[in-house]
Design an enzyme around this catalytic site. Structure first.
Site, PDB file in Angstrom:
ATOM      1  N   TYR A  87      48.675  33.308  48.154  1.00 34.94           N
ATOM      2  CA  TYR A  87      49.039  33.437  46.649  1.00 34.94           C
ATOM      3  C   TYR A  87      49.734  32.750  46.677  1.00 34.94           C
ATOM      4  CZ  TYR A  87      46.917  37.909  46.206  1.00 34.94           C
ATOM      5  OH  TYR A  87      45.925  38.553  45.533  1.00 34.94           O
ATOM      6  N   ASP A 112      37.967  23.065  46.751  1.00 30.10           N
ATOM      7  CA  ASP A 112      38.340  24.595  46.460  1.00 30.10           C
ATOM      8  C   ASP A 112      40.159  23.625  46.651  1.00 30.10           C
ATOM      9  OD1 ASP A 112      39.450  27.149  46.121  1.00 30.10           O
ATOM     10  OD2 ASP A 112      38.696  27.244  48.766  1.00 30.10           O
ATOM     11  N   ASP A 124      42.850  26.374  48.586  1.00 31.90           N
ATOM     12  CA  ASP A 124      43.463  27.242  49.244  1.00 31.90           C
ATOM     13  C   ASP A 124      42.071  27.085  50.917  1.00 31.90           C
ATOM     14  OD1 ASP A 124      46.275  27.849  48.236  1.00 31.90           O
ATOM     15  OD2 ASP A 124      44.761  28.825  46.709  1.00 31.90           O
TER      16      ASP A 124
HETATM   17 MG   LIG Z   1      39.578  29.125  48.925  1.00 34.44          MG
END
Ligand SMILES: [Mg+2]
Length: 173
Positions: free
Chosen positions: A25, A14, A16
């Site tokens: 964001y 993943d 973030d």
């Molecule tokens: Mg994440």
């Protein structure tokens, strides 16, 4: 079946919360703040023969917060920074869709690519000769674990700390 291209395990990461700090964001290069140990972790995976593949929900695109060009610029910066430390990301797969996207072409009630759906991982498994049984996903959310489960790979929930130490434990298991 042709065995001309040997399959390799993949480490699905993943973005973030695993590679960079999840500030919400993230779409500007100046907002890239790296997770401790990330370059060493990816270098370790490269050296262990893993394909390193980033799989990331980017609903901010559908929501109209930023566009694909901005996301691509962030991913280029991220890959360049890691490459300077000898760490290679083999591919990035991103999902811009969201059920409530402001931008119509990104609006989808349940896009197969949007985690917890496994579409991004499945796309990677079509694009690369991946040994699924030896592959795993690292994410910081339950939706990442669910996507991994549904793609048929092990899921490891990263809850902060040093990513290289975390990867080292996974590889030693
Ligand atoms: Mg994440």
């Amino acid at each position: 079946m042709s065995d001309s291209v040997p399959s390799r395990p993949a480490a699905f990461l993943d973005r973030d919360g695993v590679i960079n700090v999840d500030l919400g964001y993230v779409h500007r290069v100046e907002d890239l703040e790296y997770i401790p140990g990330v370059a060493a972790a990816i270098r370790r995976l490269n050296q262990a023969g893993y394909l390193v593949i980033v799989v990331t929900n980017q609903s901010g695109i559908g929501r109209g917060y930023y566009d694909e060009a901005a996301m691509d610029a962030v991913h280029k910066a991220l890959r360049d920074m890691l490459a300077q430390s000898g760490a290679a990301i083999d591919a990035v797969y991103a999902c811009p869709f969201h059920p409530e996207a402001e931008i119509e072409r990104y609006r989808h009630p349940d896009h197969p690519d949007r985690k917890p759906n496994p579409g991004l991982l499945q796309r990677a498994m079509r694009d690369f000769p991946i040994d699924r049984e030896r592959s795993f996903m690292i994410g910081d959310k339950d939706s990442d674990m669910e996507a991994a489960r549904r793609a048929g790979v092990a899921g490891h929930l990263f809850q902060g700390g040093d990513l290289d130490a975390f990867v080292q434990e996974i590889l030693a298991a």
